[in-house]
Design a protein around this motif. Structure first.
Motif, PDB file in Angstrom:
ATOM      1  N   ALA A   3      -7.296  -4.621   5.449  1.00  0.00           N
ATOM      2  CA  ALA A   3      -6.395  -4.192   4.380  1.00  0.00           C
ATOM      3  C   ALA A   3      -5.332  -5.246   4.080  1.00  0.00           C
ATOM      4  CB  ALA A   3      -5.736  -2.859   4.757  1.00  0.00           C
TER       5      ALA A   3
ATOM      6  N   GLU B 281      -4.610  -8.484  -3.591  1.00  0.00           N
ATOM      7  CA  GLU B 281      -4.172  -7.295  -4.314  1.00  0.00           C
ATOM      8  C   GLU B 281      -5.104  -6.930  -5.458  1.00  0.00           C
ATOM      9  OE1 GLU B 281      -0.104  -6.950  -5.433  1.00  0.00           O
ATOM     10  OE2 GLU B 281       0.646  -7.820  -3.576  1.00  0.00           O
TER      11      GLU B 281
ATOM     12  N   ARG C   2      -7.965  -4.496  -4.351  1.00  0.00           N
ATOM     13  CA  ARG C   2      -7.657  -3.313  -3.557  1.00  0.00           C
ATOM     14  C   ARG C   2      -8.218  -2.016  -4.139  1.00  0.00           C
ATOM     15  NH1 ARG C   2      -1.510  -4.415  -1.175  1.00  0.00           N
ATOM     16  NH2 ARG C   2      -2.125  -6.240   0.094  1.00  0.00           N
TER      17      ARG C   2
ATOM     18  N   TYR D 207       0.840  -1.197   0.000  1.00  0.00           N
ATOM     19  CA  TYR D 207       0.000   0.000   0.000  1.00  0.00           C
ATOM     20  C   TYR D 207       0.879   1.252   0.000  1.00  0.00           C
ATOM     21  CZ  TYR D 207      -4.207  -2.740   1.144  1.00  0.00           C
ATOM     22  OH  TYR D 207      -5.255  -3.631   1.120  1.00  0.00           O
TER      23      TYR D 207
ATOM     24  N   GLY E 204      -5.606   3.589   0.041  1.00  0.00           N
ATOM     25  CA  GLY E 204      -6.333   3.131  -1.128  1.00  0.00           C
ATOM     26  C   GLY E 204      -6.578   4.250  -2.119  1.00  0.00           C
TER      27      GLY E 204
END
Length: 313
Positions: free
Chosen positions: A162, A167, A170, A37, A53
């Motif tokens: 999270a 992935e 996301r 992230y 995000g």
């Protein structure tokens, strides 16, 4: 529970001063970088919201506040889904405050007369000073060292979600940790105002006090209270277990948290069942209950909900 979350619970429960908040933000950013992230900070006035995000692409926003309160002499008792219980609980808090002010007035009057500041101080002056002391105490008083439920539990729900999320999903969700909820929803209000265009018609799920109690309630805002499809998606994703029951509050409901800053939102909390469903211990040294099963159910539910949203497109 992963090591990042464990360290938050063990070492970052106090997030009240500017320095404490800054250290927490640095830790979160560093840790989430390890998971791919790229968190950013929304600096808006005194607020520093942590954004995890892509705001522009996200279909769902999962949120929690990370600031903490001063320790108080009595708990902030909340009865959010029963009007009679809510009135009683708020009256109890008011009575406690009035009793505290009564004794403070006695002390202040004696003190001022003793030091010769006033020969005969009026009661209304003493009461005003007492109120001022209480307000300063709530804003600037000694930080509560125990915030397992309020709101370390909400933060860890976000972090666990999270980290668990694959992935390829996301971009479907944006996780946000709000600043200054305890001062009056300031962080979430600033976020809602600045990103109004991207939040239009998007679902917000706000986690606040979710680790102390076996009954997890989703409180919908007025705009989605009768949206059965949203409720079904929530119940399917956040399934009850033998020990934890999940509810959609469809009747009276008043849960005062960052969900109030948004139109299409659920406020999520865990409650205990007595005469009424209730929340206690918060804002006191007794806020030490952290049920990992609650966090696991909620973080797994977030991932399942996001997956369902992605596949239904």
């Amino acid at each position: 529970m992963n090591e990042t979350s464990r360290r938050i619970l063990d070492h970052f429960q106090v997030r009240k001063t500017k320095k404490q908040k800054e250290e927490f933000r640095k830790y979160i950013i560093h840790e989430l970088n390890q998971y791919g992230y790229c968190p950013s900070i929304q600096h808006k006035g005194i607020n520093n919201n942590i954004i995890i995000g892509n705001i522009e692409k996200a279909k769902i926003f999962c949120t929690a506040h990370y600031d903490t309160q001063a320790v108080l002499p009595f708990p902030n008792l909340i009865v959010p889904n029963n009007l009679f219980g809510l009135i009683l609980s708020q009256l109890a808090i008011i009575i406690c405050v009035l009793i505290l002010i009564f004794f403070m007035n006695i002390v202040l009057i004696q003190l001022f007369v003793w030091i010769g500041l006033f020969k005969n101080i009026e009661l209304n002056i003493a009461s005003s000073i007492s109120w001022l002391i209480i307000m300063i105490w709530m804003l600037l008083g000694k930080a509560n060292k125990h915030t397992a439920n309020d709101n370390t539990s909400g933060i860890i729900t976000i972090i666990e979600s999270a980290i668990k999320l694959p992935e390829d999903l996301r971009d479907e969700v944006c996780f946000v940790l709000f600043d200054n909820e305890e001062l009056g929803l300031l962080g979430s209000s600033a976020f809602a105002k600045e990103y109004k265009e991207y939040l239009k018609n998007k679902l917000i799920i706000n986690f606040d006090c979710v680790s102390d109690g076996n009954d997890i309630f989703f409180f919908p805002t007025k705009q989605i209270k009768n949206d059965q499809s949203k409720h079904e998606n929530i119940i399917n994703a956040f399934a009850s277990t033998d020990y934890i029951r999940v509810h959609i509050n469809k009747g009276f409901g008043f849960y005062p948290s960052d969900n109030f800053s948004f139109k299409y939102a659920y406020g999520v909390c865990s409650l205990k069942k007595g005469l009424f469903y209730y929340l206690d211990r918060i804002h006191t040294s007794r806020d030490i209950i952290f049920n990992e099963e609650n966090i696991e159910l909620l973080s797994d539910g977030v991932c399942k909900l996001i997956k369902t949203t992605h596949t239904s497109r």
